[in-house]
Scaffold this active site. Structure first.
Site, PDB file in Angstrom:
ATOM      1  N   TYR A  25      26.386  35.983  22.233  1.00 59.12           N
ATOM      2  CA  TYR A  25      26.535  36.370  20.832  1.00 59.12           C
ATOM      3  C   TYR A  25      25.299  37.123  20.357  1.00 59.12           C
ATOM      4  CZ  TYR A  25      27.208  35.916  15.773  1.00 59.12           C
ATOM      5  OH  TYR A  25      27.354  36.165  14.424  1.00 59.12           O
ATOM      6  N   SER A  67      23.873  39.827  12.599  1.00 59.29           N
ATOM      7  CA  SER A  67      23.582  38.424  12.319  1.00 59.29           C
ATOM      8  C   SER A  67      22.136  38.131  12.697  1.00 59.29           C
ATOM      9  CB  SER A  67      24.507  37.520  13.134  1.00 59.29           C
ATOM     10  OG  SER A  67      24.084  36.168  13.094  1.00 59.29           O
TER      11      SER A  67
END
Length: 309
Positions: A184, A158
């Protein structure tokens, strides 16, 4: 080393990038394929004729997706197997049960910005699920990937990786205040570094690994963020699930990627290296493709998994 470009882009759909590609007789695993991008990736691979295994935590949900894929594609070789990436025993059971060669492994499953949580081993949940579980899965299946002689590993990362490098002295937030987005980001950086080192380490086996940003897509991944991810992505940059799966499927199937590994793709093309957060969904941080960081992470990951107690 020139950047890889393809005829595809932001709006391309998974079914488009596989047009004319036949993978009958080849075998693929897609993690997290009981919904969202994983399900669409599995569907596109099934269209090519590949035998596809949906590796999922929720077997009942996986069975429903598998039935739907078979009905829509006519592919009878779609199966489901249990896999909990946060549980080393589950990953070991999955890899131990695998028989025969493996041609494509899509490390798709993940969690995003979840509340502070740790596995029984003491690993931060996002690092454990997004990286360590997939690391154990890929290394546990190395023999099967090597048996093919031309296997591919696809790693869904990501742009969130630009939120954080690997914080080597505190991977598990033992000292830092927990921040779900930093956790994350660290896990997504680990995804890219894995692709870099796997390609280097497994070069003699002709195994390549590439990482990607699928784009901003509203799926169950956003369940901890109110269903809208970071909330900072403009509406015109939101993709459909079919568009979001395109880059994964391209990396898994396209002859344009033969022999290509250790790279990072956005919108079906290799993206530029950046030294500051770009404010867009493009770009890969230099620290995320650094070979020294990649080797260090591999060693750290091996050490953590060896001492699971």
């Amino acid at each position: 080393m020139s950047a890889i470009t393809t005829p595809f882009g932001f709006s391309s759909k998974a079914a488009e990038v596989t047009e004319g590609i036949a993978l009958t007789g080849r075998r693929a695993i897609v993690t997290g394929a009981s919904s969202g991008l994983g399900a669409e990736t599995a569907r596109a691979l099934a269209i090519t004729g590949a035998a596809v295994t949906l590796a999922v935590r929720d077997v009942a949900a996986g069975e429903r997706v598998a039935k739907d894929i078979t009905a829509s594609t006519g592919n009878q070789e779609v199966r489901v197997a249990h896999l909990d990436l946060a549980d080393p025993a589950s990953v070991h059971a999955f890899t131990a049960a695998w028989r025969g060669p493996l041609h494509v492994l899509v490390n798709n499953a993940g969690v995003m910005a979840c509340p502070e949580q740790y596995t029984e081993q003491g690993w931060e949940w996002q690092f454990a699920t997004n990286h360590l579980g997939h690391f154990a899965l890929a290394t546990g299946l190395h023999h099967a990937l090597a048996a093919d002689g031309n296997a591919r590993v696809v790693v869904v990362s990501s742009t969130g990786h630009q939120q954080s490098p690997i914080v080597w002295d505190d991977v598990n937030f033992a000292f830092r205040p927990y921040d779900p987005w930093l956790a994350y980001g660290q896990s997504k950086t680990a995804n890219v570094l894995f692709a870099v080192e796997a390609t280097r380490r497994w070069a003699d086996d002709n195994i390549t690994a590439n990482a990607l940003m699928p784009g901003a897509i509203y799926t169950s991944l956003q369940r901890h963020t109110g269903g809208r991810g970071s909330g900072r992505v403009p509406a015109h940059l939101i993709k459909t699930v079919e568009q979001g799966a395109a880059t994964s499927v391209l990396l898994a199937t396209s002859p344009l990627l033969d022999g290509v590994g250790g790279r990072y793709f956005v919108d079906c093309n290799e993206t530029e290296v950046v030294d500051r957060r770009s404010g867009t969904l493009r770009g890969v941080a230099r620290y995320a493709i650094d070979p020294d960081n990649a080797r260090r992470l591999w060693t750290l990951s091996q050490d953590l998994l060896t001492h699971t107690g």
